[in-house]
Design an enzyme around this catalytic site. Structure first.
Site, short mmCIF file in Angstrom:
data_model
loop_
_atom_site.label_atom_id
_atom_site.label_comp_id
_atom_site.label_asym_id
_atom_site.label_seq_id
_atom_site.Cartn_x
_atom_site.Cartn_y
_atom_site.Cartn_z
N LYS A 203 29.61 29.80 41.04
CA LYS A 203 30.52 30.78 41.63
C LYS A 203 31.92 30.19 41.56
CE LYS A 203 31.68 33.27 45.81
NZ LYS A 203 31.21 33.77 47.11
N ARG A 213 37.12 41.09 49.57
CA ARG A 213 37.67 40.49 50.80
C ARG A 213 38.38 41.54 51.63
NH1 ARG A 213 39.89 34.73 48.31
NH2 ARG A 213 37.85 34.04 47.54
N GLU A 246 25.44 22.21 38.38
CA GLU A 246 25.01 23.05 39.50
C GLU A 246 23.65 23.69 39.21
OE1 GLU A 246 26.18 23.53 42.42
OE2 GLU A 246 28.31 23.05 42.44
N LYS A 261 29.09 33.99 38.64
CA LYS A 261 29.98 34.98 39.26
C LYS A 261 31.42 34.53 39.16
CE LYS A 261 30.97 36.72 43.84
NZ LYS A 261 30.76 36.48 45.23
N SER A 287 33.90 42.80 42.45
CA SER A 287 34.75 43.90 42.91
C SER A 287 36.01 44.08 42.05
CB SER A 287 35.13 43.67 44.37
OG SER A 287 35.77 42.41 44.54
C1 PBG Z 1 31.68 35.33 49.97
C2 PBG Z 1 31.48 36.31 48.85
C3 PBG Z 1 32.49 36.83 48.06
C4 PBG Z 1 31.89 37.73 47.19
C5 PBG Z 1 30.53 37.74 47.46
N1 PBG Z 1 30.29 36.84 48.50
C6 PBG Z 1 33.95 36.60 48.11
C7 PBG Z 1 34.46 35.23 48.23
O1 PBG Z 1 33.83 34.25 47.82
O2 PBG Z 1 35.55 35.09 48.77
C8 PBG Z 1 32.64 38.53 46.17
C9 PBG Z 1 31.96 39.70 45.58
C10 PBG Z 1 32.88 40.65 44.88
O3 PBG Z 1 34.08 40.39 44.69
O4 PBG Z 1 32.39 41.72 44.49
N2 PBG Z 1 30.61 34.65 50.42
#
Ligand code: PBG
Length: 340
Positions: A203, A213, A246, A261, A287
């Protein structure tokens, strides 16, 4: 390699296999079906509530009853898996993210309600502290740092609560070290051996999460002694080899599925993980990726259906078996109409 004819015409003609839809179908290498998709959903308190998310047209924070209805819609369309994220009232957020380990918190109640109404819905829950944290980090913060081991203890407790509520899969998105092993051990010692772990393995500290967010109002807060971003735990976008480190750790620690991701800017990472492990690979088409496509489509600059389908196909072609996408139901509708 020499031409077999006297003319200068090409001997090999790849276009022969593209002449019509039938031959193109016969030689198609990647097929995208709704059963590979997971729909992320945001939950809020209340009944019959739907609060739109500015940068995610077509998506809203939904009350539990509406989440159940959305899952039912998904199932009818062939999308059977859902990723649940709670959008908590600010008043419930604390520096210690205490509500994360309350067995009656919004997420646990949502899981119970969906499972009661739709036992066949496959539910993946988010395991990270940011939705519950008043400082907006995925872990606990002390002396200006996100502290690993204390956070992992909480994540393991959360995962057990999610499993007890009925989650099929827990999905740690926090990027703490050692959390997969701790979660597996906690689940198993509580008799939750059938709950699987989808680890957010690679991630990245990405700028493509902003609309998410906004949906959870979960960005790191601007305050003294609070790290301004998530770079000390999420990965550097410049690194791909590190994703293999990882991946090996998550596999050793007992993860069932490994996730990359975001998706589109990291297709090479999806591909590398695909080659490095025999475990299923998931990708999160996040997103901001959704927002980009939709913003262009709203202006008439891109065709939403064609571009979304192409993007999802690219993610699958790179090696993702499972795709988390806000377009899951749209894709399923296009697929049913025969236009995807
Ligand atoms: C946080 C989390 C995030 C997303 C999924 N889980 C945002 C972040 O790490 O700040 C993002 C998913 C998306 O942008 O669609 N645990």
């Amino acid at each position: 390699m020499s031409a077999k004819t006297d003319t200068h015409l090409p001997w090999r003609r790849p276009r022969r296999l593209r002449r019509n839809p039938v031959i193109r179908g016969l030689v198609r290498e990647t097929r995208l079906t709704p059963d590979r998709l997971v729909l992320p959903l945001f939950v809020v308190e209340g009944t019959d509530v739907s609060v739109p998310i500015g940068a995610m047209p077509g998506h809203a924070r939904l009350s539990i009853d509406r989440v159940v209805a959305r899952c039912e819609e998904g199932l009818a369309l062939g999308v059977g898996a859902f990723a649940l994220f709670p959008a908590l009232d600010d008043a419930l957020k604390t520096p210690g993210a205490d509500v994360a380990v309350d067995p009656d918190n919004l997420l646990c109640r949502t899981v119970r309600a969906v499972k009661e109404a739709l036992p066949e819905a496959y539910l993946a829950t988010d395991v990270a502290l940011d939705p519950y944290s008043s400082v907006g980090h995925d872990g606990l913060v002390a002396h200006g740092e996100v502290i690993n081991d204390e956070t992992v203890e909480m994540l393991a407790r959360m995962a057990v609560l999610h499993g007890q509520a009925g989650a099929d899969m827990v999905a740690p998105s926090d990027m703490m070290d050692g959390r997969v092993a701790a979660i597996r051990a906690a689940l198993d010692s509580n008799g939750l051996t059938d709950v699987s772990i989808l680890s957010y393995t690679a991630k990245y500290a990405s700028a493509f999460y902003d609309p998410f967010r906004e949906a959870l109002e979960s960005a790191p807060v601007d305050a003294p002694d609070v790290p301004p971003d998530k770079k000390t735990y999420q990965m550097d976008p410049a690194n791909a080899r590190e994703a293999l480190v990882e991946a090996r750790l998550d596999e050793e620690e007992g993860a069932d599925v490994l996730m990359v991701k975001p998706a589109l800017p990291y297709l090479d990472v999806i591909h590398r993980l695909r080659q490095a492990t025999s475990l299923p690979i998931a990708a999160y088409h996040v997103s901001g990726e959704y927002a980009m496509l939709h913003a262009a489509a709203e202006r008439g600059w891109l065709d939403e259906r064609k571009c979304t389908t192409e993007a999802l196909l690219g993610i699958a072609r790179a090696g993702a078996d499972v795709i988390f996408t806000y377009s899951a139901l749209d894709f399923a509708r296009w697929y049913r109409e025969g236009s995807a």
